[in-house]
Scaffold this motif. Structure first.
Motif, mmCIF file in Angstrom:
data_model
loop_
_atom_site.group_PDB
_atom_site.id
_atom_site.type_symbol
_atom_site.label_atom_id
_atom_site.label_comp_id
_atom_site.label_asym_id
_atom_site.label_seq_id
_atom_site.Cartn_x
_atom_site.Cartn_y
_atom_site.Cartn_z
ATOM 1 N N SER A 142 0.817 -0.965 0.037
ATOM 2 C CA SER A 142 -0.101 0.032 0.053
ATOM 3 C C SER A 142 0.838 1.153 0.081
ATOM 4 O O SER A 142 1.625 1.318 0.766
ATOM 5 N N ILE A 143 0.970 2.024 -0.961
ATOM 6 C CA ILE A 143 1.628 3.140 -1.117
ATOM 7 C C ILE A 143 0.757 4.043 -1.709
ATOM 8 O O ILE A 143 0.612 4.456 -2.711
ATOM 9 N N SER B 167 5.850 6.045 5.569
ATOM 10 C CA SER B 167 4.923 6.327 6.960
ATOM 11 C C SER B 167 5.726 6.323 8.177
ATOM 12 O O SER B 167 5.127 5.631 9.257
ATOM 13 N N TRP B 168 6.881 6.723 8.203
ATOM 14 C CA TRP B 168 7.868 6.525 9.212
ATOM 15 C C TRP B 168 8.256 8.190 9.954
ATOM 16 O O TRP B 168 8.208 9.045 8.958
ATOM 17 N N ALA C 200 13.206 4.859 -2.760
ATOM 18 C CA ALA C 200 14.319 4.191 -2.135
ATOM 19 C C ALA C 200 13.542 3.563 -0.780
ATOM 20 O O ALA C 200 14.063 2.494 -0.195
ATOM 21 N N ILE C 201 12.495 4.300 -0.252
ATOM 22 C CA ILE C 201 12.290 3.964 1.157
ATOM 23 C C ILE C 201 10.597 3.768 1.396
ATOM 24 O O ILE C 201 10.002 3.540 2.290
ATOM 25 N N ASN C 202 9.826 3.932 0.060
ATOM 26 C CA ASN C 202 8.454 3.809 0.044
ATOM 27 C C ASN C 202 7.962 2.482 0.163
ATOM 28 O O ASN C 202 6.625 2.375 0.250
ATOM 29 N N GLY C 203 8.654 1.380 0.113
ATOM 30 C CA GLY C 203 8.273 0.307 0.392
ATOM 31 C C GLY C 203 8.503 -0.863 -0.750
ATOM 32 O O GLY C 203 8.724 -2.009 -0.752
ATOM 33 N N THR D 229 11.448 -3.122 -0.536
ATOM 34 C CA THR D 229 11.132 -4.248 0.697
ATOM 35 C C THR D 229 10.172 -4.985 0.681
ATOM 36 O O THR D 229 10.201 -6.157 1.140
ATOM 37 N N TYR D 230 9.143 -4.644 -0.002
ATOM 38 C CA TYR D 230 8.212 -5.696 -0.149
ATOM 39 C C TYR D 230 8.492 -6.861 -0.817
ATOM 40 O O TYR D 230 8.976 -6.650 -1.882
ATOM 41 N N GLY D 231 8.341 -7.846 -0.120
ATOM 42 C CA GLY D 231 8.713 -9.228 -0.675
ATOM 43 C C GLY D 231 10.022 -9.522 -0.337
ATOM 44 O O GLY D 231 10.411 -10.707 -0.634
ATOM 45 N N LYS D 232 10.530 -9.094 0.665
ATOM 46 C CA LYS D 232 11.942 -9.362 1.378
ATOM 47 C C LYS D 232 12.027 -9.360 2.883
ATOM 48 O O LYS D 232 11.054 -8.571 3.530
#
Lengths: 390, 390
Positions: free
Chosen positions: B7-8, B148-149, B251-254, B257-260
């Motif tokens: 979800s972005i 969202s951080w 780089a950081i919106n997900g 990293t999604y999937g890892k």
């Protein structure tokens, strides 16, 4: 980089058994669903039964629009709209590949339109309100699960056109790679070619300043090249199916095109092939693509083929630029034909010379005379590409 | 690939003069805004005046929270919450880099919380309702404009902690690369290092099956390496600033990293450095990163450094694996120090031996004893990395 306004609102539930979120997610939007699907494969592999049982457990009533064609027809869309209007459907749920999802999108967009639904395919600005759309994906190919487009056929007029509206992006899509384990080899191959073609459509652009987007596009292409072949050889390889599935969504959800000037080309040519001959979309794309690449290669475009050859195919960057370009194109053709087993020529799928001229003219009917961006081609040039593809 | 739920939701308005959408977009959420910003740079370069004039033209009333620190403090967050509560603010608008945006996020999250706002930094599950957040970005670095951080400092307790809640993702962010033309060299360099470190945090993961995500991560890294240097030499190079700006978000919106499976490491170590010494975050990251890489390099992890060296730095894949790994690490160090001009050692930024031990222990305080994923490191090992970085 050109200006853009990014919005990719679709939520993705990715992984084995993610269908279990279906009840919870549907209930956010209502309790009456139209299920849109194609043939019997979702009944044979149990996905249909699983979805139905979840809907029942959650007290969600459902109606059905089965029999969506591989190239979905406006007549089928009309049936779906009628069901929705009669029953006050609140969400349209596609189960299947791009055909089912595309059909569901135009059904959802047509429920609040009083005229002939073909109008809203011809002119997306006529779409005012779209019912929420969801999908359970069973084929990695079109990317319809995460974009706001739909391709619909009108067999009366021999037209295959793209409907588009921002609200036609699914609210959520469920991507379970295990659902693609049973996809036949020829469809796995055609789906992979479709994903790659979506990337080519935006990669081969005149925008030279979108470095980040171009490198990401190459990432998707390399993923397809690596895993398309593995999925054919090992249909139940989760890693391969997962990478292809996620590649299908990212190839076309906007990520690779935001920031670039793009005008599609091969898709518009191929839409004419499948409108006139009802061939498999991905097969038509794979046949046309290397011939289109050869045709648009010239002194102005060779730099892009060098990027493609070096970054995607790992060709030595020290070679002569035209040698890199030709090698990259040949590797593309070889991949489609020998690794994926897709026919190399239009004649092999029953297309002869007789309709090439009219199909070439139709390809540019709605685009102001040319298709493509890096080197636009007109109807005469498309005819040449078609002839080279025979 | 591991399961994920994508979800972005943040919309991005990207390009020169995109600030012109501000009035239209804000009015979707209300007519009372809190503007959150840091020092005077947005007043010097005219962005503040432009934003104010747009708000006025659109009949939007505004309150101000100026003076947000480079490492934003919970005391400042509290001031913002008080202003919002007193005035019924409906949207929190950050103008600036990650500090202003992070502060705005926790202000927005704290308006509906009755206790001490530090509670919601310590425990995001206490966040129930978040005011809509928007940002006008002036620095390519943290990616806070699309995630969202928020990182908040508590100077009383020497803590620098991450607040997180899905609803803290901005509803929209305005990214105008020309706003970063005036960013000083040292901040451009530190920002580039920060973006690269965000990618490293998720790239160096144990998940071997997320091929697509890894290739996309490399795309972002190559973008930073190419354009960080250009932006330093030519601060008004639009192409460089645009690629860096979009890289900061992706780089950081997900997406990467999604999937890892991921567990961050260098960021948690660095947060202790800047909590204790108030140094620039990106500088701390750049100093620690090559030493962390060397420390975690072993027979189990070398394969990942080979991927990194070959795909990001173009090192010959035929070389010995350890040679590739060492060369890649050395190129990373060389890039930070010689291309970006960032100090090479902690001593150069005023950090000596005396607090290394406590900072090492604090690094793992909230993470169960280790940080990192590819090769997790504990407090003793972090101390070693700190010492190598002196």
């Amino acid at each position: 980089m050109v200006d853009f306004e990014y919005s990719i609102p679709t939520k993705i539930f990715f992984g084995k058994d993610k269908i279990n979120v279906l009840g919870r997610e549907v209930k956010k939007y209502g309790s009456k669903v139209l299920i849109v699907y194609g043939g019997g494969s979702i009944k044979r592999n149990g996905i249909y039964d699983k979805a139905i049982s979840i809907l029942k457990e959650n007290g969600i009533s459902y109606y059905e629009l089965p029999g969506v064609e591989p190239n979905p027809r406006i007549t089928t869309v009309k049936k779906g709209i009628d069901i929705c209007k009669e029953n006050g459907v609140e969400l349209v749920l596609a189960i299947g590949g791009g055909s089912a999802i595309d059909c569901a999108k135009v059904v959802a967009a047509g429920c609040d339109y009083e005229g002939d639904p073909w109008d809203i395919v011809l002119d997306g600005s006529k779409i005012k309100k779209v019912l929420p759309i969801a999908s359970i994906l069973t084929l990695a190919a079109t990317g319809s699960e995460m974009d706001s487009w739909a391709v619909i056929n009108n067999m009366e007029t021999n037209e295959k056109l793209i409907a588009a509206h921002p609200d036609m992006a699914p609210t959520f899509s469920i991507l379970d790679p295990t659902y693609t384990f049973t996809v036949p080899k020829n469809q796995t191959a055609a789906g992979t070619a479709d994903i790659m073609s979506h990337v080519f459509e935006v990669y081969f652009s005149n925008t030279k300043t979108a470095y980040l987007q171009d490198r990401m596009a190459e990432a998707v292409l390399r993923t397809c090249i690596k895993y398309g072949k593995i999925a054919l050889e090992h249909p139940s390889d989760y890693e391969a199916r997962a990478n292809l599935m996620w590649a299908s969504s990212l190839a076309i959800n906007g990520l690779l095109t935001y920031g670039k000037d793009t005008n599609w080309s091969v898709h518009l040519m191929e839409h004419e092939l499948s409108a006139f001959y009802d061939i498999t979309h991905g097969v038509g794309l794979a046949i046309l693509t290397p011939n289109w690449m050869e045709y648009i290669l010239n002194n102005d475009t060779v730099y892009k083929f060098v990027e493609y050859g070096v970054n995607v195919w790992g060709i030595d960057k020290e070679k002569n630029h035209y040698d890199i370009a030709h090698e990259a194109i040949e590797k593309t053709r070889d991949y489609f034909v020998n690794a994926l087993g897709i026919p190399a020529r239009l004649k092999e799928v029953g297309i002869g010379e007789d309709k090439l001229d009219i199909m070439a003219k139709e390809s540019v009917k709605l685009t102001g005379g040319t298709v493509g961006n890096l080197r636009p081609v007109n109807a005469n040039e498309i005819l040449e590409i078609f002839k080279k593809s025979l």
